[in-house]
Design a protein around this motif. Structure first.
Motif, PDB file in Angstrom:
ATOM      1  N   GLY A 155      -0.847   6.214  10.741  1.00  0.00           N
ATOM      2  CA  GLY A 155      -2.234   5.832  10.960  1.00  0.00           C
ATOM      3  C   GLY A 155      -2.745   4.729  10.063  1.00  0.00           C
ATOM      4  O   GLY A 155      -3.749   4.133  10.344  1.00  0.00           O
ATOM      5  N   LYS A 156      -2.042   4.448   8.970  1.00  0.00           N
ATOM      6  CA  LYS A 156      -2.551   3.448   8.046  1.00  0.00           C
ATOM      7  C   LYS A 156      -1.702   2.185   8.039  1.00  0.00           C
ATOM      8  O   LYS A 156      -2.199   1.084   7.881  1.00  0.00           O
ATOM      9  CB  LYS A 156      -2.574   4.017   6.618  1.00  0.00           C
ATOM     10  N   THR A 157      -0.372   2.355   8.209  1.00  0.00           N
ATOM     11  CA  THR A 157       0.545   1.247   8.038  1.00  0.00           C
ATOM     12  C   THR A 157       0.179   0.059   8.913  1.00  0.00           C
ATOM     13  O   THR A 157       0.175  -1.076   8.483  1.00  0.00           O
ATOM     14  CB  THR A 157       1.984   1.693   8.382  1.00  0.00           C
ATOM     15  N   SER A 158      -0.170   0.333  10.160  1.00  0.00           N
ATOM     16  CA  SER A 158      -0.441  -0.751  11.091  1.00  0.00           C
ATOM     17  C   SER A 158      -1.710  -1.513  10.726  1.00  0.00           C
ATOM     18  O   SER A 158      -1.912  -2.633  11.177  1.00  0.00           O
ATOM     19  CB  SER A 158      -0.550  -0.194  12.508  1.00  0.00           C
ATOM     20  N   SER A 202      -1.309  -8.084   6.382  1.00  0.00           N
ATOM     21  CA  SER A 202      -0.610  -9.027   5.510  1.00  0.00           C
ATOM     22  C   SER A 202      -0.456  -8.401   4.134  1.00  0.00           C
ATOM     23  O   SER A 202      -1.065  -7.381   3.831  1.00  0.00           O
ATOM     24  CB  SER A 202      -1.414 -10.320   5.376  1.00  0.00           C
ATOM     25  N   GLU A 203       0.407  -9.032   3.337  1.00  0.00           N
ATOM     26  CA  GLU A 203       0.621  -8.496   1.994  1.00  0.00           C
ATOM     27  C   GLU A 203      -0.671  -8.533   1.186  1.00  0.00           C
ATOM     28  O   GLU A 203      -0.934  -7.688   0.358  1.00  0.00           O
ATOM     29  CB  GLU A 203       1.709  -9.291   1.284  1.00  0.00           C
ATOM     30  N   GLY A 204      -1.490  -9.562   1.457  1.00  0.00           N
ATOM     31  CA  GLY A 204      -2.758  -9.667   0.746  1.00  0.00           C
ATOM     32  C   GLY A 204      -3.662  -8.485   1.056  1.00  0.00           C
ATOM     33  O   GLY A 204      -4.222  -7.868   0.155  1.00  0.00           O
ATOM     34  N   GLU A 205      -3.731  -8.119   2.328  1.00  0.00           N
ATOM     35  CA  GLU A 205      -4.537  -6.966   2.718  1.00  0.00           C
ATOM     36  C   GLU A 205      -3.976  -5.701   2.121  1.00  0.00           C
ATOM     37  O   GLU A 205      -4.686  -4.815   1.671  1.00  0.00           O
ATOM     38  CB  GLU A 205      -4.581  -6.835   4.244  1.00  0.00           C
ATOM     39  N   ALA A 206      -2.636  -5.611   2.137  1.00  0.00           N
ATOM     40  CA  ALA A 206      -1.997  -4.415   1.589  1.00  0.00           C
ATOM     41  C   ALA A 206      -2.351  -4.259   0.118  1.00  0.00           C
ATOM     42  O   ALA A 206      -2.648  -3.166  -0.350  1.00  0.00           O
ATOM     43  CB  ALA A 206      -0.473  -4.510   1.746  1.00  0.00           C
ATOM     44  N   SER A 261       0.828  -1.203   0.000  1.00  0.00           N
ATOM     45  CA  SER A 261       0.000   0.000   0.000  1.00  0.00           C
ATOM     46  C   SER A 261       0.864   1.256   0.000  1.00  0.00           C
ATOM     47  O   SER A 261       2.029   1.243   0.416  1.00  0.00           O
ATOM     48  CB  SER A 261      -0.902   0.027   1.231  1.00  0.00           C
ATOM     49  N   TRP A 262       0.266   2.334  -0.449  1.00  0.00           N
ATOM     50  CA  TRP A 262       0.984   3.613  -0.476  1.00  0.00           C
ATOM     51  C   TRP A 262       1.436   3.984   0.931  1.00  0.00           C
ATOM     52  O   TRP A 262       2.547   4.421   1.161  1.00  0.00           O
ATOM     53  CB  TRP A 262       0.038   4.672  -1.049  1.00  0.00           C
ATOM     54  N   GLU A 263       0.514   3.757   1.889  1.00  0.00           N
ATOM     55  CA  GLU A 263       0.824   4.133   3.273  1.00  0.00           C
ATOM     56  C   GLU A 263       2.004   3.317   3.811  1.00  0.00           C
ATOM     57  O   GLU A 263       2.891   3.845   4.469  1.00  0.00           O
ATOM     58  CB  GLU A 263      -0.400   3.901   4.195  1.00  0.00           C
ATOM     59  N   SER A 287      -6.000   3.531  -1.391  1.00  0.00           N
ATOM     60  CA  SER A 287      -4.943   4.368  -0.834  1.00  0.00           C
ATOM     61  C   SER A 287      -4.412   5.324  -1.874  1.00  0.00           C
ATOM     62  O   SER A 287      -4.165   6.485  -1.588  1.00  0.00           O
ATOM     63  CB  SER A 287      -3.794   3.486  -0.326  1.00  0.00           C
ATOM     64  N   GLY A 288      -4.238   4.802  -3.069  1.00  0.00           N
ATOM     65  CA  GLY A 288      -3.732   5.663  -4.134  1.00  0.00           C
ATOM     66  C   GLY A 288      -4.666   6.839  -4.359  1.00  0.00           C
ATOM     67  O   GLY A 288      -4.233   7.959  -4.558  1.00  0.00           O
TER      68      GLY A 288
END
Lengths: 501, 162
Positions: free
Chosen positions: B139-142, B146-150, B130-132, B157-158
């Motif tokens: 606030g978004k990274t956590s 998982s990579e799938g969710e990302a 994800s961009w975050e 996000s973009g």
């Protein structure tokens, strides 16, 4: 220094406020150097004060150390980080030097031949056009924005058609890459003719040759069947230099580069060798000691010598070069220029054997006539004499990224980080120095090397002792000459026009 | 006694305290001699290691052989200590050197990847990130567990970023 600490005795204590530094006695004073490559001379008394922890603010010694980043409180951390990144920026790029051995055949026989030449009838040692194309393809994949294709041999003019083919192919292929592309040829010039020269001048190929000194020593060490190797080289050096003038190039910048291999015979003639180079119009003399590779490993009894003798030769030759400069002659010694560029400024000349980590693989690649790829030309030479330790692939099956991540390259990088090697870790010259791990392997059986016994270390220390000795004397005229030797004048004519589409 | 010697004709046996010299340094030092000696390592007592060197060619000075081995052992032990003290520095420089020279992976490398059940969700280029997560926006990274969710978040996000 041991004696100094003995004198200080129990009064010796860890100096406070100082950054870690290394030191070396030079000319009766102590040279201190730090992790940024800054350096300063202190007297023995001042060193004693430091050892006693007696550094007082407001004293000349305190100011001197503060101005050169030896005191923790006076260091600008952001600026320091910027300087280190600038000095190590060569790590951002891949190999810029690509050495193509287009044949092992050679028309001369040299006592110190590093290249492991083959006889003129050994046509099977000629690189084919197909292999040449694959070499160019790999070269253009380098992450380096500037690449140099260097033709070597044997004698590259023996396989001139393939050299031409590679040049034309590289020019055509580079239209898609737009790299700063340069060509260099290392030749004994004995097979040069007007037609070949016209092509090389037209394609802006830099030409480099070997001169061992005055005629009698050159012809003794380099045998040309049916001819005089020195006269052929000199004739063509003069002809090529005239050709540069004819097309309007500045002769002080554009001329044939010549390299010396210092043999035992050459040690007797430091001034004569310098004068020979100056008379040929050379502005840079590289006083290289003999290498232990190729045939030189076998003829060591004839050509080798103790490195203290070399250091004496080097000092005499460079003193002579300095005298010539004082008389207005613009000529420099290449080793001195490399070290001084790092000592007097923050620039990194990116000389692959004198940087940390070394350029083995990550700075240069060597391609043998048969397509085998090596971490350096020295690694290729070792293969030719029976040791394939530095072969990392071949042009038929290797891809560029796999080559760069090869375990041999990884090992060579780690082995050539000077800050983590015994002896080097405590050496005042570590910020300016470097070593070629292939040389350590060839001479000592280990890529890490044992610097205390290393001939490379002896030479590098000897040269830097001489240079720092000169800087300590602080003679304005000499210092100015040494500073001038660090000036870089780019030879832009040799850069091929970039036309990425 | 930390070290003892037994000199023979063209051979030497060195016995020493393993606590004083790391075992890797002993291996390293012994290895340097294999081109000119037959080398044997043995444990002769608790914490005591014995290295036997027997020259392959006649006429070798045993005393010099023993001295060379000791020097090599010291060099190996010291180098190991320096490297351990500077491990992060060495790794940083090495990674930067190799990464800079090799450049990022290209299409050829992706095409030649072995994609199976275990490697299907590998993301060497970070294109599923994800961009975050990539730019560490607070606030978004956590949220991306998982990579799938990302990967699922990428489009939204973009949009937010623009």
């Amino acid at each position: 220094m041991t004696q100094l600490f003995t004198e200080v005795g129990q009064a010796a204590k860890a100096p406070s406020g100082l950054v870690p530094f290394r030191f070396r006695e030079v000319g009766g004073d102590y040279l201190l150097s730090n992790f940024l490559g800054d350096w300063v001379f202190v007297t023995k008394d001042e060193m004693r004060s430091l050892a006693r922890g007696e550094l007082q603010t407001g004293t000349p010694l305190h100011d001197k150390l503060a101005s050169k980043n030896f005191l923790r409180d006076s260091i600008d951390a952001a600026k320091a980080a910027e300087r280190i990144a600038h000095k190590k920026r060569f790590l951002n790029y891949g190999p810029n030097l690509h050495i193509a051995v287009v044949t092992l055949r050679c028309n001369e026989t040299c006592v110190y031949c590093h290249a492991s030449r083959a006889n003129m009838d050994a046509v099977h040692t000629d690189m084919t056009p197909e292999i040449g194309e694959k070499v160019v393809d790999l070269m253009l994949q380098s992450t380096s924005p500037a690449v140099t294709l260097e033709f070597q041999g044997g004698e590259p003019l023996v396989n001139f058609p393939v050299m031409k083919h590679m040049i034309e192919y590289a020019l055509a292929r580079n239209r898609a890459y737009g790299k700063e592309l340069e060509f260099t040829m290392v030749s004994n010039l004995a097979m040069m003719d007007e037609e070949k020269l016209a092509y090389l001048i037209d394609r802006k190929v830099q030409i480099c040759t070997s001169i061992d000194g005055p005629e009698h020593i050159h012809t003794k060490q380099r045998k040309l069947v049916g001819g005089n190797s020195h006269r052929e080289a000199v004739k063509w050096i003069e002809r090529i230099n005239k050709a540069y003038i004819d097309i309007g190039l500045d002769p002080t910048l554009y001329h044939v580069e010549a390299l010396l291999t210092t043999t035992r015979e050459a040690l007797k003639l430091p001034r004569e060798i310098v004068d020979t180079y100056v008379s040929l119009g050379c502005r840079a003399i590289f006083l290289r000691p003999v290498d232990p590779f190729g045939f030189a490993g076998r003829t060591a009894q004839i050509v080798e010598y103790d490195r203290s003798a070399y250091n004496e030769f080097y000092r005499t030759a460079v003193e002579h070069i300095l005298d010539l400069n004082r008389k207005g002659e613009q000529v420099l010694e290449r080793y001195a220029s490399i070290f001084l560029t790092k000592i007097l400024g923050d620039e990194e000349p990116n000389f692959l054997d004198i940087r940390s980590p070394s350029g083995s693989g990550i700075g240069a690649l060597a391609y043998n006539y048969d397509g085998k790829i090596f971490t350096s030309d020295e690694g290729r030479m070792m293969y030719e004499t029976g040791d394939p330790a530095f072969q990392i692939g071949d042009v038929f099956s290797s891809n560029y990224r796999a080559l760069m991540k090869h375990e041999t390259i990884r090992a060579l990088v780690m082995a050539s980080i000077r800050d983590t090697q015994p002896d080097c870790v405590n050496c005042a010259y570590a910020p300016y120095c470097g070593v070629q791990p292939e040389h350590s392997y060839r001479t000592q059986g280990t890529i890490f090397g044992r610097m205390r016994e290393s001939t490379t270390c002896a030479v590098h220390k000897g040269i830097q002792d001489f240079l720092f000795g000169k800087l300590r004397e602080n003679d304005p005229k000499t210092t100015e000459i040494l500073r001038r030797w660090t000036t870089v004048r780019a030879r832009t004519h040799f850069i091929q026009a970039s036309s990425a589409s | 006694m930390s070290m003892s010697f037994d000199l023979g004709e063209g051979s030497v046996r060195v016995e020493f305290d393993e606590g004083l010299y790391p075992r890797d340094a002993i291996y390293g030092a012994a290895y340097v001699f294999i081109d000119r000696c037959y080398v044997h390592l043995d444990r002769v007592a608790d914490k005591r290691i014995q290295v036997s060197l027997k020259a392959k060619k006649p006429g070798v000075d045993s005393q010099a052989l023993a001295g060379e081995f000791q020097n090599e052992l010291l060099g190996q032990a010291w180098r190991q200590k320096i490297v351990e003290d500077n491990r992060q520095f060495v790794e940083t420089i090495t990674a930067r050197a190799l990464g800079g020279a090799a450049g990022p992976p290209g299409l050829d490398e992706l095409l030649s990847m072995d994609i199976g059940e275990e490697t299907a969700f590998d993301d060497p280029l970070g294109i599923a990130m994800s961009w975050e997560e990539k730019y560490k926006k607070k606030g978004k990274t956590s949220d991306a567990k998982s990579e799938g969710e990302a990967a699922a978040n990428t489009e939204t996000s973009g949009g937010e970023a623009s």
